[in-house]
Design an enzyme around this catalytic site. Structure first.
Site, mmCIF file in Angstrom:
data_model
loop_
_atom_site.group_PDB
_atom_site.id
_atom_site.type_symbol
_atom_site.label_atom_id
_atom_site.label_comp_id
_atom_site.label_asym_id
_atom_site.label_seq_id
_atom_site.Cartn_x
_atom_site.Cartn_y
_atom_site.Cartn_z
ATOM 1 N N CYS A 34 0.831 -1.197 0.000
ATOM 2 C CA CYS A 34 0.000 0.000 0.000
ATOM 3 C C CYS A 34 0.868 1.250 0.000
ATOM 4 O O CYS A 34 2.067 1.198 0.291
ATOM 5 C CB CYS A 34 -0.884 0.056 1.254
ATOM 6 S SG CYS A 34 -1.971 -1.362 1.492
ATOM 7 N N ASP A 441 18.845 37.951 -12.798
ATOM 8 C CA ASP A 441 17.572 38.207 -13.460
ATOM 9 C C ASP A 441 16.944 39.482 -12.909
ATOM 10 O O ASP A 441 16.889 39.694 -11.689
ATOM 11 C CB ASP A 441 16.637 37.015 -13.238
ATOM 12 C CG ASP A 441 15.287 37.204 -13.878
ATOM 13 O OD1 ASP A 441 15.161 36.951 -15.087
ATOM 14 O OD2 ASP A 441 14.344 37.616 -13.169
#
Length: 494
Positions: A34, A441
């Site tokens: 599971c 940037d």
């Protein structure tokens, strides 16, 4: 993680979905495995054992739980963070390389021997490359069985199985159901199930939280006409795939991404899903990312305001590299215009009955021989673009899930016209480096100064050392301080 028994037991007992895909719980008494968040009553700790992959569980003789469907868990974020050869091998297997080229092809791409690959993957994932590919084929088969009317024989070969018998045996072994029983169970009405012939509808899982605004906003705002579009609440684009081409529509939902795929060859399903997951950064661990960034008091308010930001990726690293060059020192609108001209002149036409997509983005081979005088670019940028596409076309530069990120950076920086900004944006979005950083940037510097962070690239890089290895995510939070269209879903009021 799977070796830390006490921590795994606590995660299972608390049904912590953050660990879905990071490890798997196998129950010795039922022989079922599971995901940690399985809704059933947790087994006794002495009956649990933990595995690093679904393939490892299957190799040990466990079958998938029918309630939590652990085979559909998000992928482990570890393989996108790490840059070593094992992580690169996992990314290639997820890309379907073993199905197309076999283990020798995987070995050749990595520069390893097949024996080395087997030994290393077995040590880290509890399964070798064939077992990992087999588990992926089983999941692909399940998707096709449950979402398409294709005959079982066609599904077997589309999923990568060598024979129908192997397909039947694997499905029965992994899911404890025959292919026919799987289809019968899925015949009940289900959300996102499409009646359109030839279209595969599926749900792409992710770890919550996920903030869709900058993710889909970025893709929509930079969309190249003819290749990408935003339509009816979904980002749509064409895909150039190993066996043909496809069109995908991706729409954000509260607990999944709704995905509609139209493929000319169903054998491309695994590869297409892998590309879409990388594009949307769906295997990320947002809790771990945000926890690290929240530790910086100046970033914490941004994280708290919109947790779960992802880094927009790319479905084709070569395509993104070309677009990064086209976007040097120009606006978003200008970059789209330049790219659209290349697409119209050199892209492969496609049909799109459901929308306005017209072309595949041209491959480097198609661009390598173009006349530079036809490009409406400065002369220096024409040279940069032609050098890039020729390097990509002749194989002297490769960009993909198997490539070493630092080596790719060095090769890009060696090309004329490539500086830190272009190299890092390619590392961030095309190579999937979660620690790529853009201190020079303009948008990052403006946001940093507005928050009281250092404004110079050198000082900001020093401060950002505390954000590692998640600096690419910090860039998304910094960019989000601006009211640019990339930060908003189309049609969203702002």
């Amino acid at each position: 993680m799977h070796t830390e028994t006490e921590r795994c037991v606590r995660a299972v007992q608390s049904k912590d979905a953050r660990f879905d895909g990071v490890f798997f719980t196998a129950v010795r008494t039922t022989r079922i495995y599971c995901r940690p968040s399985c809704p059933v009553v947790p087994p006794k700790p002495e009956n649990m054992e933990f595995h690093p992959s679904a393939a490892s569980c299957q190799r040990a003789g466990f079958r998938a739980c029918k309630r939590c469907r652990p085979d559909t868990s998000p992928g482990s974020p570890e393989w996108n963070v790490r840059a070593d050869a094992v992580a690169r091998a996992v990314r290639l297997i997820q890309d379907g390389v073993v199905d197309r080229e076999g283990v020798p092809g995987l070995a050749q791409r990595l520069g390893w021997s097949t024996r080395q690959i087997e030994r290393q993957l077995l040590a880290e994932l509890g399964a070798g490359p064939l077992a990992l590919a087999r588990a992926q084929r089983a999941q692909t088969a399940r998707v096709l069985i449950e979402t398409t009317p294709l005959p079982m024989g066609e599904i077997a070969f589309a999923a990568g199985f060598s024979s129908i018998r192997t397909f039947n045996d694997t499905v029965r072994e992994v899911f404890a159901l025959t292919p026919g029983e799987l289809r019968a169970r899925a015949a009940r009405p289900a959300p996102d199930r499409s009646p359109t012939p030839g279209v595969i509808s599926l749900r792409l899982p992710f770890r919550t939280p996920l903030e869709p605004s900058n993710l889909f906003g970025h893709l929509a705002a930079t969309a190249v006409p003819g290749v990408e579009e935003w339509r009816d609440g979904a980002y749509r684009r064409t895909l150039d795939l190993p066996y043909g081409h496809g069109i995908v529509a991706l729409a954000p939902r509260p607990d999944h991404i709704a995905c509609r795929l139209s493929l000319t060859d169903p054998r491309d399903l695994t590869h297409a899903i892998s590309r879409c997951r990388r594009l949307l950064d769906l295997d990320a661990d947002p809790v771990a990312v945000d926890e690290r960034l929240r530790a910086d008091p100046l970033l914490a308010p941004l994280v708290d305001a919109a947790p779960g930001r992802r880094v927009p990726g790319s479905v084709d690293p070569a395509e993104f590299a070309v677009r990064a060059v086209l976007g040097q020192q120009v606006s978003t609108a200008a970059a789209r215009t330049h790219a659209a001209r290349l697409v119209t002149a050199h892209g492969t036409p496609v049909d799109d009955p459901e929308g306005g997509l017209t072309h595949l983005f041209p491959r480097p081979e198609a661009l390598a021989a173009l006349d530079p005088e036809t490009l409406a670019l400065p002369r220096s940028r024409r040279g940069t673009l032609l050098t890039l596409v020729r390097a990509l076309a002749d194989g002297s530069l490769t960009l993909g899930p198997a490539d070493d990120r630092e080596e790719a950076r060095a090769r890009l920086l060696a090309l004329p016209g490539f500086g830190p900004w272009t190299t890092e944006i390619i590392a961030m979005r095309a190579l999937g480096d979660p620690d790529a950083f853009l201190p020079g940037d303009l948008g990052v510097r403006r946001a940093a100064e507005g928050l009281g962070l250092p404004g110079t690239p050198a000082a900001l890089t020093t401060r950002a050392a505390h954000w590692r290895p998640w600096r690419a995510y910090a860039v998304q939070y910094l960019w989000a301080t601006d009211d640019h269209p990339i930060n908003h879903l189309p049609g969203e009021g702002h």
